[in-house]
Structures are given as structure tokens and as C-alpha cells.
Design a protein around this motif. Structure first.
Motif, PDB file in Angstrom:
ATOM      1  N   GLY A 121       0.852  -1.198   0.000  1.00  0.00           N
ATOM      2  CA  GLY A 121       0.000   0.000   0.000  1.00  0.00           C
ATOM      3  C   GLY A 121       0.877   1.233   0.000  1.00  0.00           C
ATOM      4  O   GLY A 121       1.856   1.299   0.745  1.00  0.00           O
ATOM      5  N   LEU A 122       0.533   2.196  -0.855  1.00  0.00           N
ATOM      6  CA  LEU A 122       1.316   3.433  -0.945  1.00  0.00           C
ATOM      7  C   LEU A 122       0.464   4.624  -0.525  1.00  0.00           C
ATOM      8  O   LEU A 122      -0.677   4.775  -0.985  1.00  0.00           O
ATOM      9  N   GLY A 123       1.014   5.484   0.313  1.00  0.00           N
ATOM     10  CA  GLY A 123       0.386   6.762   0.634  1.00  0.00           C
ATOM     11  C   GLY A 123       1.212   7.877   0.012  1.00  0.00           C
ATOM     12  O   GLY A 123       2.409   7.959   0.260  1.00  0.00           O
ATOM     13  N   VAL A 124       0.573   8.707  -0.827  1.00  0.00           N
ATOM     14  CA  VAL A 124       1.290   9.769  -1.533  1.00  0.00           C
ATOM     15  C   VAL A 124       0.490  11.067  -1.427  1.00  0.00           C
ATOM     16  O   VAL A 124      -0.726  11.071  -1.651  1.00  0.00           O
ATOM     17  N   ALA A 125       1.162  12.173  -1.087  1.00  0.00           N
ATOM     18  CA  ALA A 125       0.487  13.473  -1.068  1.00  0.00           C
ATOM     19  C   ALA A 125       0.216  13.903  -2.500  1.00  0.00           C
ATOM     20  O   ALA A 125       1.106  13.822  -3.349  1.00  0.00           O
ATOM     21  N   GLY A 126      -1.004  14.322  -2.768  1.00  0.00           N
ATOM     22  CA  GLY A 126      -1.296  14.843  -4.089  1.00  0.00           C
ATOM     23  C   GLY A 126      -2.610  14.338  -4.626  1.00  0.00           C
ATOM     24  O   GLY A 126      -3.368  13.660  -3.938  1.00  0.00           O
ATOM     25  N   LYS A 127      -2.878  14.678  -5.860  1.00  0.00           N
ATOM     26  CA  LYS A 127      -4.103  14.266  -6.528  1.00  0.00           C
ATOM     27  C   LYS A 127      -3.780  12.989  -7.299  1.00  0.00           C
ATOM     28  O   LYS A 127      -2.863  12.968  -8.124  1.00  0.00           O
ATOM     29  N   LEU A 128      -4.512  11.925  -7.002  1.00  0.00           N
ATOM     30  CA  LEU A 128      -4.201  10.624  -7.572  1.00  0.00           C
ATOM     31  C   LEU A 128      -5.384  10.097  -8.365  1.00  0.00           C
ATOM     32  O   LEU A 128      -6.530  10.404  -8.047  1.00  0.00           O
ATOM     33  N   ASP A 129      -5.100   9.303  -9.361  1.00  0.00           N
ATOM     34  CA  ASP A 129      -6.146   8.482  -9.966  1.00  0.00           C
ATOM     35  C   ASP A 129      -5.935   7.077  -9.420  1.00  0.00           C
ATOM     36  O   ASP A 129      -5.131   6.303  -9.954  1.00  0.00           O
ATOM     37  N   THR A 130      -6.649   6.780  -8.329  1.00  0.00           N
ATOM     38  CA  THR A 130      -6.385   5.519  -7.630  1.00  0.00           C
ATOM     39  C   THR A 130      -6.768   4.318  -8.492  1.00  0.00           C
ATOM     40  O   THR A 130      -6.154   3.265  -8.387  1.00  0.00           O
ATOM     41  N   ALA A 131      -7.784   4.487  -9.351  1.00  0.00           N
ATOM     42  CA  ALA A 131      -8.231   3.368 -10.181  1.00  0.00           C
ATOM     43  C   ALA A 131      -7.104   2.915 -11.115  1.00  0.00           C
ATOM     44  O   ALA A 131      -6.879   1.716 -11.294  1.00  0.00           O
ATOM     45  N   SER A 132      -6.383   3.857 -11.705  1.00  0.00           N
ATOM     46  CA  SER A 132      -5.314   3.492 -12.650  1.00  0.00           C
ATOM     47  C   SER A 132      -3.936   3.498 -11.986  1.00  0.00           C
ATOM     48  O   SER A 132      -2.923   3.261 -12.648  1.00  0.00           O
ATOM     49  N   GLY A 133      -3.885   3.775 -10.666  1.00  0.00           N
ATOM     50  CA  GLY A 133      -2.609   3.744  -9.960  1.00  0.00           C
ATOM     51  C   GLY A 133      -1.632   4.829 -10.390  1.00  0.00           C
ATOM     52  O   GLY A 133      -0.424   4.662 -10.291  1.00  0.00           O
ATOM     53  N   THR A 134      -2.195   5.965 -10.849  1.00  0.00           N
ATOM     54  CA  THR A 134      -1.357   7.041 -11.387  1.00  0.00           C
ATOM     55  C   THR A 134      -1.382   8.276 -10.483  1.00  0.00           C
ATOM     56  O   THR A 134      -2.425   8.628  -9.928  1.00  0.00           O
ATOM     57  N   ILE A 135      -0.207   8.904 -10.335  1.00  0.00           N
ATOM     58  CA  ILE A 135      -0.130  10.178  -9.627  1.00  0.00           C
ATOM     59  C   ILE A 135      -0.416  11.289 -10.641  1.00  0.00           C
ATOM     60  O   ILE A 135       0.316  11.426 -11.629  1.00  0.00           O
ATOM     61  N   LEU A 136      -1.497  12.031 -10.427  1.00  0.00           N
ATOM     62  CA  LEU A 136      -1.831  13.087 -11.387  1.00  0.00           C
ATOM     63  C   LEU A 136      -0.988  14.327 -11.116  1.00  0.00           C
ATOM     64  O   LEU A 136      -0.488  14.961 -12.031  1.00  0.00           O
ATOM     65  N   PHE A 137      -0.841  14.643  -9.818  1.00  0.00           N
ATOM     66  CA  PHE A 137      -0.087  15.836  -9.437  1.00  0.00           C
ATOM     67  C   PHE A 137       0.311  15.690  -7.982  1.00  0.00           C
ATOM     68  O   PHE A 137      -0.506  15.341  -7.150  1.00  0.00           O
ATOM     69  N   SER A 138       1.576  15.925  -7.693  1.00  0.00           N
ATOM     70  CA  SER A 138       2.019  15.869  -6.309  1.00  0.00           C
ATOM     71  C   SER A 138       2.897  17.083  -6.012  1.00  0.00           C
ATOM     72  O   SER A 138       3.961  17.238  -6.609  1.00  0.00           O
ATOM     73  N   PRO A 139       2.443  17.951  -5.109  1.00  0.00           N
ATOM     74  CA  PRO A 139       3.219  19.162  -4.809  1.00  0.00           C
ATOM     75  C   PRO A 139       4.614  18.845  -4.285  1.00  0.00           C
ATOM     76  O   PRO A 139       5.561  19.585  -4.545  1.00  0.00           O
ATOM     77  N   ASN A 140       4.748  17.707  -3.556  1.00  0.00           N
ATOM     78  CA  ASN A 140       6.038  17.363  -2.957  1.00  0.00           C
ATOM     79  C   ASN A 140       6.948  16.599  -3.906  1.00  0.00           C
ATOM     80  O   ASN A 140       8.159  16.550  -3.703  1.00  0.00           O
ATOM     81  N   LEU A 141       6.362  15.948  -4.890  1.00  0.00           N
ATOM     82  CA  LEU A 141       7.127  15.104  -5.819  1.00  0.00           C
ATOM     83  C   LEU A 141       6.736  15.480  -7.245  1.00  0.00           C
ATOM     84  O   LEU A 141       6.128  14.683  -7.975  1.00  0.00           O
ATOM     85  N   PRO A 142       7.088  16.699  -7.669  1.00  0.00           N
ATOM     86  CA  PRO A 142       6.600  17.207  -8.963  1.00  0.00           C
ATOM     87  C   PRO A 142       6.988  16.310 -10.139  1.00  0.00           C
ATOM     88  O   PRO A 142       6.232  16.194 -11.103  1.00  0.00           O
ATOM     89  N   SER A 143       8.138  15.624 -10.027  1.00  0.00           N
ATOM     90  CA  SER A 143       8.576  14.823 -11.180  1.00  0.00           C
ATOM     91  C   SER A 143       7.688  13.599 -11.390  1.00  0.00           C
ATOM     92  O   SER A 143       7.776  12.927 -12.419  1.00  0.00           O
ATOM     93  N   LEU A 144       6.824  13.274 -10.423  1.00  0.00           N
ATOM     94  CA  LEU A 144       5.979  12.087 -10.547  1.00  0.00           C
ATOM     95  C   LEU A 144       4.630  12.360 -11.226  1.00  0.00           C
ATOM     96  O   LEU A 144       3.831  11.433 -11.400  1.00  0.00           O
ATOM     97  N   ALA A 145       4.390  13.608 -11.623  1.00  0.00           N
ATOM     98  CA  ALA A 145       3.108  13.941 -12.258  1.00  0.00           C
ATOM     99  C   ALA A 145       2.888  13.066 -13.487  1.00  0.00           C
ATOM    100  O   ALA A 145       3.760  12.978 -14.359  1.00  0.00           O
ATOM    101  N   GLY A 146       1.738  12.424 -13.528  1.00  0.00           N
ATOM    102  CA  GLY A 146       1.389  11.584 -14.668  1.00  0.00           C
ATOM    103  C   GLY A 146       2.023  10.198 -14.635  1.00  0.00           C
ATOM    104  O   GLY A 146       1.827   9.391 -15.553  1.00  0.00           O
ATOM    105  N   PHE A 147       2.775   9.891 -13.570  1.00  0.00           N
ATOM    106  CA  PHE A 147       3.515   8.625 -13.517  1.00  0.00           C
ATOM    107  C   PHE A 147       2.691   7.526 -12.832  1.00  0.00           C
ATOM    108  O   PHE A 147       2.182   7.729 -11.727  1.00  0.00           O
TER     109      PHE A 147
END
Lengths: 325, 325
Positions: free
Chosen positions: A70-96
Motif C-alpha cells: 500500500g502506498l500513501g502519496v500526497a497529491g491528486k491521484l487516480d487511484t483506479a489506474s494507480g497514477t499520480i496526477l499531481f504531487s506538490p512534494n514530488l513534482p517529477s511524478l506527475a502523470g507517472f
């Protein structure tokens, strides 16, 4: 299934903390590493996967014993597709698709939720919200996050991509501006950012500040923790900011209690460590103001799990995934 | 079960309205009588029971065809014991077990809910909230009531004796005083009472008023409807009060949408007939302010059932009782 274990991961802006846990929440192994967004998402994924393998080795368990992650990540996530849409703390992960990549590497199911929701899952599993059906979670940090548990389950609303966003409820339409563009959000009163901006505003207005705050401002090292220390030392500006924070939390919570007909909340996040400075104003409001609520029935708790709540919550998310299969 | 019917009753401060309905909501017979709280609870019970018998006769149905009765009553109710704890419109009914007495007399199950909840049940059954899982109901009248439907069911919270009380959420801590003792409640901005007090306040401050309002004040006959007519006629005070009402509704609803991650509401109650005067300010706010919400996804509807929503809702409550047995 009995002998399976799970890994809960809390990925913050500077560190990732991972714990191998059994069904009861016993921590069998723990590791902490830097999260380093600047390395890019692929390097972060490799680092995370390696941590999970190391944890299994630490616990003396084979890969087959791992049930889920289980992963907890700050930001806006699409949990259904397991994708990080936007993370203020981890900007390089947007869309990943972080959850997908970890799942491919470890060959076990990987679930992901935002930080406020994993905080809630942790409190519901092993914290102050155990056996509470309906309650509100609040995380006080750089921003203010939240979650809602209804009938014992994490409320997801209409799955619009957000839920529990108590930080962007407006508590005072004449209040300070929020980073989101609104005026008077709870976050603009009750976050670390709001505390720092409050002191800067006081400086701008030439309000006298204690040496501690002046020194921190001069070194450009003003943090919520410094302001907390200043409040404890009697600085009137710092005290006023914490009182405003307690008041704003009480307005948002009592509005929700009144609408939802419930009376329990749990407050966590780094800034909840300043409880002794903001809680008196909050509890005072509950005693005096809300017209529908019996002050005796209101239960607003401070987390007892502290920064472990999110790791427990991430592990709880992993157990839910195991149980659904 | 197929050939059963139910009776839905809406008991207001001046009238009780009763309808005999089938499973589809077809009205087989309708009656209206005065509710006359001054006669006392026993006389009101007799009157209500007689109405139910008359309705069955009107519909040509034997007593055996009646499956259940649903009652909608304004006030604080103990629905579990079928008792009215307090009703502002029917003061003589305080502490009276109305549902129990009607049940004894008619020998069918009788369920009771407050007026805002039966409004919601009506909208969910045959109104704008059909097939909507998560939504907020608002009733604009002398006061402001509300309800919340979660996963298609009326939300009851922790059964504290209230739920959905959107009228006593604070939208502006510097706002006008509310009858409940708080400052800046939605009800203090968006009820018939708030409109009337707004005009009285303007008079006190010697703000110029249109002839219509002045005449109504002189005769002590100022109502929300008069203020609505004044607003349509261009009176700036009346217009400002309706704009404030729309703004306050938008603040309360967008705060709840933000926290709950939902985007649908239905507005009813007598004052919702003034929709053309308050809705523009409300919809304007939704377009401009809320940071988390996509304005295109927000659906705030005006009731289409109008004053029938509560009777349908009371009948729906009765059908739920039939189905549970």
C-alpha cells in the motif's frame, strides 16, 4: 493467507518510510530512505522496490509471503489506474503510474491513496478511530487535508478525484487568501503555511515580534515549529495565530458535525504536535458556539499514532487489497 | 403485497395534507384539513385518523388494503419511538407520541420523519434526485432545513437527534445573528425570516424602500413573498437580500461539495419559488469561486415537485416500512 504479510509505504517530499507488517499491525521490519523527486520517477521506483525487497530480507521472509503493498502519496491521484496526477512534494511524478510500476516489479497487488486518506485508514485500524463508524480526519501540515469515514468505510463521494478536502472549505469569507485562489479557506488559517504567512504579515505591519521570530525571519528559516516555540515562549503574534487556527478548525468541524449529525474527529499531521497551542481555542469554541451540538458529546482527538498513522494506513490499504482477492 | 396502498401525510403549522398512493406514486385520493395545534394533540390525532379513513373511502378501498402511513412533521423528532420532541409550528405536540397513537387507531405501521427528510425522500423517489446516489437537499421556508443522501439512502449520522442541518452551518462568522444563537448561519441569510429581518434592518437604517415594502411594513404584513415581488419590481434592498441569499447558499453547498466530493443538490421549500431572484447569485458563485469543483459538473436543481415533495416523501417512508416487514 494466514502467513501473508504486507508492506505499507508513506512517500513524502523528502523521505519514504516503509514497514513490513503482519495482520495485527506488528512491525516486522522498518526502513527509511530519501525520496528525491529530482532523480526522476524511474529512479524513485527502483529505490522503492529495492526497499521492499530489503524489508522482506530483514524480516527473513520469502517474496511469496508478501500479500500486497500500500502506498500513501500526497497529491491528486487516480487511484483506479494507480497514477499520480499531481504531487506538490514530488513534482517529477506527475502523470507517472507509480502503483503499476511497483506492481510489475514485485508481482504483487499495489494500492495507492492520498496522504490524508491513508492517515484515516491508519487511525481507523489502530488509532483513535478504532470502532468509530462516522468520523472526520484532519491532517495539519504544509497544507490541510482531510477524510471522512461513513459507516466504517472511507468515503469516496462521487469519485470526482477529490473527497474530504476540509482544507478548502471556507470558514471566513473575509479571511486570508489561500494558495488555491479562494479567500478564507481552513488551510489559510490552520496550515504551517498559514502560520508562516501570518508572521510575515505581522512583520510587514511592523507588529513587535519576539527575538526568536525576528532571528528566524532574518535567516529566512521561519517554520511552523519555530512559531510553535515562540508561542510557548509567550510571543503574542504566535499565540494569536495558533488561537486563530484552533478557531478555524472548530468552525469547519462544527459545520460538518451539524450537517452530518456526527461528533467525532481525529487530528494528525506534523502541525498537530502544536496541540497545546491551538486546541484550547478550538475546544473553547465547541463549548460555546455550536447550537445543535451537545458540547459533552463532541470528541475531537489528537492522533496517538503520530507520524506512523500513514504507514499503518498504507498497510491497511494493502490488507484490504489482499482481502478483496 | 401488490395491491396494498399507503398514505403520506404532510403536517404543517396550519394544514395537514394527506394523499392515498399506490406503489408508483399515483395519487388515488387527496384531502387537506387544518392542523390546529390549539385544539391539542388528541383532537389533532382524531382529525388525522378520520382523514385517513375518509381517504380510503374516497379511493373505494377497504382498511385491509392500507399498508402503512408516513408522517412528515417539522421539528425535532424521536423517530425510533414515534414521538415529537419539539415542533415550532405545532407547540402543543411537544412530547406527544403521534406516530404511536395513529398506529394504534389505524392498526397499520406508522413511520415519522422531519419535514426536510421527507422532502428528500420525495425528491429521491419521484423528483430531481431520482437515480442520484449522493446529494444534498435544502428546504427554504421560515427556516432552512436540509438532508443528505449517501449511497442512495437517507443519511442519519450518529442518530444524535439531528442530521442534515445545513441551515445552522455558519457561512459568515461576521454575518447576521440567527434565532439559534449563532452568528452567520445559512438560515440567517437564506430563510423567509432572514428576508423579513433584512428589510426591517434597512428600515431601521433609513435606507429608501419601494412603496410595496413600505406599505407592507406599515400594515405589519411583510412576508417573503412581498419581498420577492419587491425584488421583481426592482427594489434594491429586496434584490440585495436575494443576492445575499444566493451567495450564502452557494458558500454552504460548495463547502459541502468540497468536503464530500459530490456535486448535486436539490432546493425546495416555499421560498424556492423565488428561484429567479436568488439563483443567479448562487450560480455565479459556483462559476467563479470553488477551487476544487469543476463548475460544469455542479448540478443544483430547483424542485419540480414543489409542495408535493413532502407528501410523496411521507408516502415513500410508508413504502419503506411496508418493504421492511
Amino acid at each position: 493467507m494466514k502467513d501473508k504479510c504486507v508492506i505499507g509505504v508513506d512517500i513524502g517530499g523528502t523521505h519514504m518510510r516503509c514497514a513490513l507488517m503482519d495482520r495485527k499491525g506488528t512491525v516486522l521490519a522498518f526502513r527509511k530512505d530519501r525520496s528525491r523527486s529530482d532523480e526522476g520517477p524511474e529512479a524513485l521506483t527502483r529505490r522503492l522496490v529495492q526497499q521492499c525487497r530489503d524489508l522482506l530480507a530483514d524480516g527473513g521472509l520469502s517474496n511469496a509471503r508478501l500479500g500486497a503493498v500500500g502506498l500513501g502519496v500526497a497529491g491528486k491521484l487516480d487511484t483506479a489506474s494507480g497514477t499520480i496526477l499531481f504531487s506538490p512534494n514530488l513534482p517529477s511524478l506527475a502523470g507517472f503510474p507509480l502503483a503499476v510500476r511497483v506492481q510489475e516489479a514485485l508481482q504483487v497487488p499495489v494500492a495507492m491513496e492520498n496522504d490524508a486518506n491513508v492517515f484515516g485508514l491508519g487511525e481507523a485500524w489502530l488509532g483513535k478511530a478504532r470502532n468509530v463508524s462516522n468520523w472526520i480526519g484532519v491532517t495539519l501540515g504544509t497544507g490541510v487535508g482531510g477524510c471522512f469515514f461513513a459507516n466504517g468505510r472511507l468515503w469516496q463521494g462521487d469519485r470526482l478525484g477529490f473527497s474530504g478536502e476540509i482544507g478548502h472549505m471556507i470558514v471566513d469569507p473575509q479571511g486570508p487568501e489561500c494558495a488555491c485562489g479562494q479567500k478564507g479557506c481552513l488551510e489559510a488559517h490552520a496550515s504551517a503555511t498559514a502560520l508562516v504567512q501570518g508572521v510575515r504579515q505581522a512583520q510587514k505591519e511592523a507588529v513587535p515580534l519576539s527575538d526568536l521570530l525576528q532571528e528566524a525571519l532574518r535567516r529566512d528559516q521561519l517554520t511552523a515549529h519555530t512559531i510553535y516555540r515562540a508561542a510557548r515562549g509567550g510571543d503574542p503574534v504566535a499565540r494569536r495565530l495558533f488561537a486563530r487556527m484552533g478557531w478555524a478548525l472548530a468552525v469547519a468541524l462544527s459545520n460538518l458535525f451539524t450537517f452530518l449529525g456526527i461528533s467525532t474527529a481525529v487530528i494528525g499531521g506534523g502541525v498537530s504536535a502544536s496541540w497545546d497551542q491551538f486546541a484550547p481555542a478550538m475546544l473553547d469554541y465547541f463549548q460555546q458556539v455550536p447550537s445543535m451540538l451537545d458540547p459533552q458529546s463532541i470528541h475531537v482527538h489528537r492522533t496517538e499514532l503520530e507520524d506512523r498513522a500513514s504507514i499503518y494506513g498504507a498497510a491497511s490499504l494493502a490488507w484490504q487489497t489482499v482481502d478483496r482477492r
